[in-house]
Design an enzyme around this catalytic site. Structure first.
Site, PDB file in Angstrom:
ATOM      1  CG  ASN A 198      35.714  60.581  43.442  1.00 34.49           C
ATOM      2  OD1 ASN A 198      34.801  60.503  42.619  1.00 34.49           O
ATOM      3  ND2 ASN A 198      35.705  59.897  44.582  1.00 34.49           N
TER       4      ASN A 198
ATOM      5  CE  LYS B 154      34.086  62.049  47.079  1.00 35.75           C
ATOM      6  NZ  LYS B 154      34.158  62.132  48.537  1.00 35.75           N
TER       7      LYS B 154
ATOM      8  CG  HIS C  54      35.653  56.482  47.362  1.00 32.96           C
ATOM      9  ND1 HIS C  54      34.790  56.875  48.364  1.00 32.96           N
ATOM     10  CD2 HIS C  54      36.459  57.541  47.118  1.00 32.96           C
ATOM     11  CE1 HIS C  54      35.066  58.135  48.693  1.00 32.96           C
ATOM     12  NE2 HIS C  54      36.081  58.555  47.945  1.00 32.96           N
TER      13      HIS C  54
ATOM     14  CD  GLU D 224      32.117  59.171  49.227  1.00 31.32           C
ATOM     15  OE1 GLU D 224      31.974  59.185  47.997  1.00 31.32           O
ATOM     16  OE2 GLU D 224      32.651  60.102  49.860  1.00 31.32           O
TER      17      GLU D 224
ATOM     18  CD  GLU E 189      39.988  59.066  48.955  1.00 35.14           C
ATOM     19  OE1 GLU E 189      40.191  60.123  48.355  1.00 35.14           O
ATOM     20  OE2 GLU E 189      38.876  58.488  48.935  1.00 35.14           O
TER      21      GLU E 189
ATOM     22  N   GLY F  59      35.463  64.946  52.964  1.00 34.63           N
ATOM     23  CA  GLY F  59      34.336  65.876  52.922  1.00 34.63           C
ATOM     24  C   GLY F  59      34.061  66.561  54.245  1.00 34.63           C
TER      25      GLY F  59
ATOM     26  CB  SER G 240      39.608  67.843  53.693  1.00 35.70           C
ATOM     27  OG  SER G 240      38.312  67.412  54.066  1.00 35.70           O
TER      28      SER G 240
HETATM   29  P1  13P Z   1      37.071  65.458  49.643  1.00 37.19           P
HETATM   30  O1  13P Z   1      38.289  65.987  48.932  1.00 37.19           O
HETATM   31  O2  13P Z   1      35.812  66.148  49.291  1.00 37.19           O
HETATM   32  O3  13P Z   1      37.314  65.359  51.133  1.00 37.19           O
HETATM   33  O4  13P Z   1      36.886  63.947  49.129  1.00 37.19           O
HETATM   34  C1  13P Z   1      37.963  63.100  49.088  1.00 37.19           C
HETATM   35  C2  13P Z   1      37.571  61.881  48.349  1.00 37.19           C
HETATM   36  O5  13P Z   1      36.750  61.101  48.813  1.00 37.19           O
HETATM   37  C3  13P Z   1      38.169  61.657  47.026  1.00 37.19           C
HETATM   38  O6  13P Z   1      37.921  60.380  46.563  1.00 37.19           O
END
Ligand code: 13P
Length: 253
Positions: free
Chosen positions: A9, A11, A96, A98, A168, A174, A214
């Site tokens: 992803n 982002k 997601h 976010e 997640e 992150g 992560s």
């Molecule tokens: P990270 O791997 O940067 O922690 O992000 C995970 C994520 O949100 C994937 O959709």
């Protein structure tokens, strides 16, 4: 046999040239190095989808990170599932954390987006996850159950079977804090159990459940070795070709 999937992803990262360059590296490396049956997917910003799906072929599949629930109309700035499909995407991330947090996407809306994606023959990667407070309060199973129930359990068994679920934990996204393999396995087993209660054991056993938060080349093999973890949804590490491909290969180590 359920599918093993590693989905990146990106982002809101990578301008056009950067995206083409990173993706070309990933395709070449996956083509040369991948062993086994795992599926690699890159979920990129909308501007990339058309070009990447032509470059990826069947080596690396392409997904969007969101779609609108309606097919067309006066929704300035939005992109429909039908449009996403029309440029050759196979997947779309729905729900997601976010999107839930910054764009106020609620369960009802996410259920509509999931239906729109399925109607257009896209595979939704439906995300659920608890916040740090919810984990610390100990009510995370309840939260996860309510997210998956409200977002997906109105689907028929046939439609539900087309989904990929991603767990997640918000506190691991992150932050560099990964859920331990045991913590992740505990939740994945719980999700599979909830699916079994609703749709029966066969559907549950065939549902791919990804871990995200992560995930990196160092911890991927241990996570993917867990009985109920069928791959990963990868954020930061999907922005580096070497790291992403090493995670794809982690199934074989
Ligand atoms: P990270 O791997 O940067 O922690 O992000 C995970 C994520 O949100 C994937 O959709």
């Amino acid at each position: 046999m359920r599918k093993k999937i590693v989905a990146g992803n990106w982002k809101m990262n990578m301008d056009y040239a950067e995206g083409i360059s990173l993706f070309s590296e990933i395709v070449n490396m996956v083509r040369d190095e991948q062993k086994g049956e795992q599926i690699a997917v890159i979920c990129a910003p909308f501007i990339h989808l058309n070009s990447l799906s032509k470059l990826g072929g069947t080596t690396v599949y392409i997904g969007a990170q969101n779609c609108h629930q309606n097919e067309s109309g006066a929704y300035t700035g939005e992109t429909s599932a039908k449009m996403v499909k029309s440029v050759g995407c196979a997947y779309v991330i729905i729900g997601h954390s976010e999107r839930r947090q910054y764009f106020a996407e609620n369960d009802q809306l996410l259920a509509e987006k999931t239906t729109a994606a399925l109607k257009n023959n896209l595979t939704p990667i439906f995300c659920i996850g608890e916040t740090l407070d919810e984990r610390n309060n100990g009510n995370y199973f309840e939260i996860l159950k309510s997210q998956i129930t409200a977002g997906t359990f109105d689907l028929s068994a046939e439609d539900f079977s087309k989904l990929v679920i991603a767990y997640e934990p918000v506190w691991a996204i992150g932050t560099g804090l990964t859920a331990s393999s045991e913590q992740a396995q505990e939740v994945h087993a719980f999700i599979r159990q909830e699916i079994a209660s609703k749709y029966g054991t066969e559907v549950a056993e065939n549902t791919t459940i990804l871990y995200g938060g992560s995930c990196n080349p160092k911890n991927a093999a241990d996570l993917f070795a867990q009985k109920d973890i069928d791959g990963g949804l990868i954020g930061g590490a999907s922005l580096k070709s070497r790291d992403f491909v090493d995670i794809v290969k982690a199934f074989n180590s």
